[in-house]
Scaffold this active site. Structure first.
Site, PDB file in Angstrom:
ATOM      1  N   ASP A  50      40.606  34.441  33.150  1.00  0.00           N
ATOM      2  CA  ASP A  50      40.397  35.744  33.772  1.00  0.00           C
ATOM      3  C   ASP A  50      41.578  36.624  33.350  1.00  0.00           C
ATOM      4  O   ASP A  50      42.696  36.441  33.815  1.00  0.00           O
ATOM      5  CB  ASP A  50      40.354  35.585  35.301  1.00  0.00           C
ATOM      6  CG  ASP A  50      40.253  36.919  36.032  1.00  0.00           C
ATOM      7  OD1 ASP A  50      40.217  37.975  35.378  1.00  0.00           O
ATOM      8  OD2 ASP A  50      40.210  36.887  37.288  1.00  0.00           O
ATOM      9  N   TRP A  91      43.531  35.875  43.050  1.00  0.00           N
ATOM     10  CA  TRP A  91      42.250  35.882  42.329  1.00  0.00           C
ATOM     11  C   TRP A  91      41.855  34.481  41.909  1.00  0.00           C
ATOM     12  O   TRP A  91      40.683  34.100  41.986  1.00  0.00           O
ATOM     13  CB  TRP A  91      42.306  36.824  41.125  1.00  0.00           C
ATOM     14  CG  TRP A  91      42.384  38.260  41.543  1.00  0.00           C
ATOM     15  CD1 TRP A  91      43.439  39.108  41.365  1.00  0.00           C
ATOM     16  CD2 TRP A  91      41.392  39.017  42.261  1.00  0.00           C
ATOM     17  NE1 TRP A  91      43.144  40.338  41.926  1.00  0.00           N
ATOM     18  CE2 TRP A  91      41.909  40.311  42.471  1.00  0.00           C
ATOM     19  CE3 TRP A  91      40.113  38.715  42.742  1.00  0.00           C
ATOM     20  CZ2 TRP A  91      41.192  41.310  43.145  1.00  0.00           C
ATOM     21  CZ3 TRP A  91      39.400  39.709  43.418  1.00  0.00           C
ATOM     22  CH2 TRP A  91      39.939  40.980  43.604  1.00  0.00           C
ATOM     23  N   LYS A 143      40.910  47.932  34.959  1.00  0.00           N
ATOM     24  CA  LYS A 143      42.371  47.930  34.902  1.00  0.00           C
ATOM     25  C   LYS A 143      42.863  48.429  33.540  1.00  0.00           C
ATOM     26  O   LYS A 143      43.610  49.382  33.484  1.00  0.00           O
ATOM     27  CB  LYS A 143      42.937  46.549  35.197  1.00  0.00           C
ATOM     28  CG  LYS A 143      42.992  46.248  36.704  1.00  0.00           C
ATOM     29  CD  LYS A 143      41.929  45.346  37.189  1.00  0.00           C
ATOM     30  CE  LYS A 143      41.936  45.190  38.707  1.00  0.00           C
ATOM     31  NZ  LYS A 143      41.172  44.023  39.115  1.00  0.00           N
TER      32      LYS A 143
HETATM   33  C1  LIG Z   1      40.617  43.112  39.932  1.00  0.00           C
HETATM   34  C2  LIG Z   1      40.550  41.681  39.574  1.00  0.00           C
HETATM   35  C3  LIG Z   1      39.424  40.895  39.859  1.00  0.00           C
HETATM   36  C4  LIG Z   1      38.225  41.434  40.599  1.00  0.00           C
HETATM   37  O1  LIG Z   1      37.551  42.347  39.828  1.00  0.00           O
HETATM   38  P1  LIG Z   1      36.171  42.985  40.282  1.00  0.00           P
HETATM   39  O2  LIG Z   1      35.773  43.723  39.050  1.00  0.00           O
HETATM   40  O3  LIG Z   1      36.459  43.867  41.450  1.00  0.00           O
HETATM   41  O4  LIG Z   1      35.250  41.891  40.639  1.00  0.00           O
HETATM   42  C5  LIG Z   1      39.438  39.576  39.454  1.00  0.00           C
HETATM   43  N1  LIG Z   1      40.479  39.051  38.809  1.00  0.00           N
HETATM   44  C6  LIG Z   1      41.590  39.777  38.524  1.00  0.00           C
HETATM   45  C7  LIG Z   1      42.731  39.129  37.823  1.00  0.00           C
HETATM   46  C8  LIG Z   1      41.645  41.108  38.900  1.00  0.00           C
HETATM   47  O5  LIG Z   1      42.737  41.836  38.612  1.00  0.00           O
END
Ligand SMILES: *Cc1c(COP(=O)(O)O)cnc(C)c1O
Length: 363
Positions: free
Chosen positions: A174, A104, A198
């Protein structure tokens, strides 16, 4: 009616498992929320009823993270991925530092490079994204606008066990896959963002926690929906927000408070991860953890079996035994057990029992 019979053990990395009490409550309120005769999806986002829900979701996150007053909580759309663009579009002036510990973070760099110079100050790629920089090892660049990192890399299964300490350089994080899983020192962050699917709720809503100082750096003339300041000024209602998603986040926050909050769930999460990693480490090498032991994620436990064919057999047999979502990300393979806040501790025991049984049959 509490009906467990149709539920399986959901190890999916995202969208991930939601707390069953949340689903049941959403079901109960589906046809008529708070006596309105309408579902939350059918009421005006400008109604008092929805404003109450929005403010409950916001205060839920505020309380759980113990957020200082000088932070805003925003509800956006476009997923965490959209933040990969929105962050540099607003804040990258000249250059920014990026810490890349997984897939990511790598994607975030690609988007940021469209806006300016990116200094990748740590790159875990050489280690197969199995590592995390040691505390204090990072050297930040002079003149960088901010440093961006991913507190938990969902695909690779590596997680920071500390908050970055950067001095005056703004930290943007993030935290999609570990937000609210453990206490963090929020005051060290200028911005934290997370796709909800998540640990917070359903997909389609992203929370952004941003401090007022960073908010002031949004350039004038920014497009209105790319403008964090505008979104904050409009209380996340610069346009129609994801009302359903925000509602579910409010319920998840209620649930988490009922579990004793972030500190309490952190203890449960640590214990779940400990049990699962112990099953890997005590398998005489049949299961091999993907990440360095010091970098192991408590949310996404990644491991391999002695052969790719066995990975597949493991996942499909697990499925026949009511355990779903264990296949590693399509780009990396292997096995990944995601054990977010809502994943029950008993489910981890079921998996470890299956692991020892499977190993005994395939050694
Ligand atoms: C799942 C995830 C993303 C992407 O998320 P979306 O909502 O599908 O854009 C980005 N960063 C991390 C750490 C993730 O787990």
């Amino acid at each position: 009616m509490q009906d467990n019979s149709s539920r399986i053990l959901n190890f999916s990395s995202g969208p991930g498992v939601l707390p069953q009490p949340v689903l049941l409550r959403a079901r109960d309120e589906m046809l008529s929320i708070e006596g309105s005769g309408m579902s939350v999806m059918e009421i005006s986002h400008r109604s008092e009823l929805f404003e109450g829900i929005l403010s409950k979701a916001e205060s839920g996150i505020r309380d759980l993270l113990d957020l200082p007053y000088n932070y805003k909580v925003l509800f956006l759309q476009g997923g965490a991925t959209f933040q990969f663009s929105m962050v540099p579009l607003n804040f990258l002036r000249g250059s920014a530092d990026y810490v890349v510990t997984g897939t990511w973070g790598e994607k975030a760099v690609k988007e940021a490079q469209r806006c300016g110079d990116v200094n990748v100050i740590y790159d875990g790629k050489a280690s197969g994204y199995g590592s995390i920089p040691h505390k204090g090892d990072m050297r930040y660049s002079d003149g960088a606008s901010y440093v961006h990192y991913t507190s938990n890399e969902t695909i690779d299964g590596v997680e920071f066990d500390y908050d970055l300490n950067t001095g005056s350089l703004p930290v943007i994080c993030d935290a999609s896959s570990n937000i609210l899983s453990k206490p963090i020192d929020t005051g060290r962050y200028s911005m934290i963002y997370a796709g909800a699917q998540k640990n917070l709720g359903p997909s389609g809503v992203t929370i952004v926690i941003i401090n007022d100082e960073l908010l002031e750096r949004v350039p004038d003339g920014q497009h209105s929906l790319l403008d964090y300041r505008n979104i904050a000024a409009n209380n996340s209602m610069a346009n129609t927000p994801n009302t359903w998603g925000i509602y579910l986040i409010s319920l998840v926050c209620d649930w988490l408070k009922g579990q004793g909050g972030v500190e309490a769930i952190a203890g449960v999460n640590e214990q779940k991860a400990k049990v699962l990693y112990a099953a890997i480490d005590n398998s005489d090498g049949f299961y091999r953890g993907k990440a360095d032991p010091s970098a192991r994620s408590r949310m996404n436990v990644t491991f391999r079996l002695p052969a790719a064919m066995l990975d597949e057999k493991f996942c499909s047999e697990a499925e026949q035994n009511g355990m779903n979502g264990l296949r590693g990300h399509r780009t990396v393979g292997g096995v990944r057990a995601s054990i977010y806040n809502a994943f029950p501790a008993e489910g981890v025991n079921t998996l470890t029992e299956f692991m020892s049984d499977f190993a005994a049959r395939h050694r």
